[in-house]
Design a protein around this motif. Structure first.
Motif, PDB file in Angstrom:
ATOM      1  N   ARG A 316       8.351  23.993 -28.467  1.00 43.48           N
ATOM      2  CA  ARG A 316       7.093  23.873 -27.737  1.00 43.48           C
ATOM      3  C   ARG A 316       7.051  24.950 -26.654  1.00 43.48           C
ATOM      4  N   PRO A 317       5.881  25.521 -26.373  1.00 39.38           N
ATOM      5  CA  PRO A 317       5.816  26.692 -25.488  1.00 39.38           C
ATOM      6  C   PRO A 317       6.548  26.527 -24.166  1.00 39.38           C
ATOM      7  N   GLU A 318       6.394  25.362 -23.537  1.00 40.91           N
ATOM      8  CA  GLU A 318       7.045  25.187 -22.241  1.00 40.91           C
ATOM      9  C   GLU A 318       8.568  25.145 -22.387  1.00 40.91           C
ATOM     10  N   ALA A 319       9.057  24.594 -23.514  1.00 34.62           N
ATOM     11  CA  ALA A 319      10.499  24.542 -23.748  1.00 34.62           C
ATOM     12  C   ALA A 319      11.062  25.928 -24.036  1.00 34.62           C
ATOM     13  N   VAL A 320      10.337  26.738 -24.822  1.00 35.69           N
ATOM     14  CA  VAL A 320      10.777  28.102 -25.110  1.00 35.69           C
ATOM     15  C   VAL A 320      10.834  28.927 -23.830  1.00 35.69           C
ATOM     16  N   ALA A 321       9.797  28.807 -22.996  1.00 38.18           N
ATOM     17  CA  ALA A 321       9.773  29.563 -21.740  1.00 38.18           C
ATOM     18  C   ALA A 321      10.941  29.168 -20.843  1.00 38.18           C
ATOM     19  N   ALA A 322      11.228  27.884 -20.764  1.00 36.65           N
ATOM     20  CA  ALA A 322      12.332  27.417 -19.925  1.00 36.65           C
ATOM     21  C   ALA A 322      13.672  27.928 -20.446  1.00 36.65           C
ATOM     22  N   ARG A 325      14.100  31.613 -19.689  1.00 40.64           N
ATOM     23  CA  ARG A 325      14.426  31.847 -18.271  1.00 40.64           C
ATOM     24  C   ARG A 325      15.892  31.552 -17.994  1.00 40.64           C
ATOM     25  N   THR A 326      16.414  30.504 -18.615  1.00 46.33           N
ATOM     26  CA  THR A 326      17.790  30.087 -18.351  1.00 46.33           C
ATOM     27  C   THR A 326      18.811  30.943 -19.092  1.00 46.33           C
ATOM     28  N   ARG A 329      16.166  35.850 -23.638  1.00 44.16           N
ATOM     29  CA  ARG A 329      15.521  35.745 -24.951  1.00 44.16           C
ATOM     30  C   ARG A 329      16.533  35.803 -26.084  1.00 44.16           C
ATOM     31  N   GLU A 330      17.442  36.779 -26.052  1.00 40.31           N
ATOM     32  CA  GLU A 330      18.357  36.964 -27.170  1.00 40.31           C
ATOM     33  C   GLU A 330      19.346  35.812 -27.291  1.00 40.31           C
ATOM     34  N   ARG A 331      19.904  35.350 -26.159  1.00 40.90           N
ATOM     35  CA  ARG A 331      20.875  34.269 -26.236  1.00 40.90           C
ATOM     36  C   ARG A 331      20.220  32.969 -26.684  1.00 40.90           C
ATOM     37  N   ALA A 332      19.007  32.719 -26.214  1.00 37.55           N
ATOM     38  CA  ALA A 332      18.300  31.511 -26.641  1.00 37.55           C
ATOM     39  C   ALA A 332      18.074  31.524 -28.148  1.00 37.55           C
TER      40      ALA A 332
END
Length: 426
Positions: A316-322, A325-326, A329-332
């Motif tokens: 979900r967009p808010e989960a991807v953004a969070a 941030r943490t 992009r690549e590690r997520a």
């Protein structure tokens, strides 16, 4: 032996093209990664699924050239470069660099690109790519996390990726049929154009274009599944080759793995969850260690006897953004891919024999983790997404591009497989 050889830049794109070929009665084998050993002698077409869409240009060129050389060594007559119908790429590539490398390998100076996919509302007009009634830049692809597409002008996009000349084949030429289209292509070639972006808004436009490219005897074409299937069919018809019967997928426990963040997949996940169990995995949790994947497998095992289960990355967009941030992009992204691969292995160890995977990067991770190297293409779930049967005994796999399918796709997938097992027509 195969007549058509295809190189796709991701797994879901490969299965999209393979399904389109089977729909035309063309026996098709899909291979994962740069192939080795002999081809499937029962297949008229071979589709090689690479993971080069977001690789470095050097990696994409190297893998594509090795695949091309393998295909040529086994006698294919035409080579097709398959990429997404939304032209997913960056300003550096990889569509331009890979196409240039293949043109040089084939000693050819001209190729035609047509990503149009009218059945999925992707059309090209005046060199601009539309998704439905919106320009590509105004669609959900504008904010794709890996390949944001913010320019709908394909001549400009491709021109930024290649030093070669890029030209246009307008719709008012294509609609007049294969003859005028072939003549226009010949004129463009004489003028020094290397890459031609072809307009197409209807399936008939793609058929005319494919016939023209076949008449010009170009060794390389590129674009979406409809163009590849139409051109392949024209080549194979000329040989009189016939197709073998499609494989029968196995029965057994069913599961879905989701890594796609597309809006279509998000709706499909919600539809599935209204009927069957869903477990969401945040990227932060899977990046923290193996515990969340182990717990997900135990959760799935407890529900498999009741029907299909779904384990989805929280996209979900808010989960991807969070998560970005943490973790960055690549590690997520890599954490989710690794987790999906481990989940696939664990689910099959627990008896799953029918597995749907949503998302191109996720599909690549799952295929690698399972050690899947070749599949035969089976019954189609929806346009662009067939079931496949792995050489690994007794495993049916469906690799779904994020944007494909209606809201009930995951529910329809297993219903379609049940019908195929009973021998029902589509």
């Amino acid at each position: 032996m195969p007549v058509l050889g295809c190189i796709a830049d991701d797994i879901t794109g490969a299965t999209d093209l393979a399904g389109a070929l089977v729909r035309r009665g063309i026996a098709t084998t899909q291979i994962f990664g740069v192939p080795e050993g002999p081809p499937d002698t029962d297949a008229d077409a071979v589709v090689i699924a690479l993971k080069t869409r977001t690789a470095t240009s050097a990696e994409a060129r190297e893998q594509s050239l090795r695949s091309c050389r393998w295909l040529r060594s086994h006698g294919v007559q035409g080579l097709y470069l398959k990429y997404c119908s939304t032209f997913d790429s960056t300003s550096e590539g990889n569509i331009g660099p890979v196409t240039d490398a293949l043109l040089a390998e084939l000693a050819s100076s001209l190729t035609v690109h047509c990503p149009a996919y009218p059945a999925n509302a992707r059309t090209v007009y005046l060199g601009h790519l539309f998704v439905g009634r919106s320009l590509l830049s105004e669609s959900g692809m504008a904010n794709h996390p890996l390949t944001p597409m913010r320019d709908p002008d394909l001549l400009r996009v491709l021109g930024s990726q290649t030093p070669a000349a890029v030209g246009a084949l307008p719709l008012d030429v294509t609609t007049h049929g294969p003859g005028p289209t072939a003549a226009h292509l010949a004129d463009l070639g004489r003028a020094g154009t290397a890459h031609v972006i072809a307009d197409a808004v209807r399936d008939e436009d793609i058929e005319h274009l494919a016939a023209a490219v076949a008449a010009c005897e170009l060794p390389l074409a590129a674009g979406g599944a409809p163009f590849g299937a139409a051109w392949g069919a024209a080549l194979i018809r000329a040989t009189g080759a016939g197709g073998a019967a499609p494989p029968v997928p196995p029965d057994g426990p069913s599961a879905v793995l989701v890594g796609s963040a597309s809006q279509a997949t998000l709706r499909q996940v919600e539809s599935f969850a209204r009927r069957w169990p869903l477990l969401r995995l945040p990227a932060e949790d899977v990046a923290a260690g193996p515990g969340s994947v182990d717990a997900a497998l135990e959760w799935a095992a407890a529900h498999l006897g009741d029907g299909p289960v779904m384990v989805a990355a929280d996209t979900r967009p808010e989960a991807v953004a969070a998560a970005q941030r943490t973790l960055g992009r690549e590690r997520a992204a890599s954490a989710v891919e690794e987790a999906m691969g481990r989940l696939a292995v664990g689910l099959t160890e627990r008896g799953v024999r029918r597995l749907v995977v949503a998302g191109g990067e996720t599909s690549g991770a799952v295929a690698r983790a399972l050690g899947v190297t070749r599949v035969r293409i089976g019954p189609e779930i929806c346009t662009g997404v067939p079931w496949t049967v792995s050489e690994r005994p007794g495993l049916a796999l469906a690799f779904k591009s994020g944007n494909f399918g209606g809201d009930d796709f995951f529910l329809e997938a297993f219903a379609r497989l049940d019908g195929a097992a009973r021998g029902e027509p589509r």
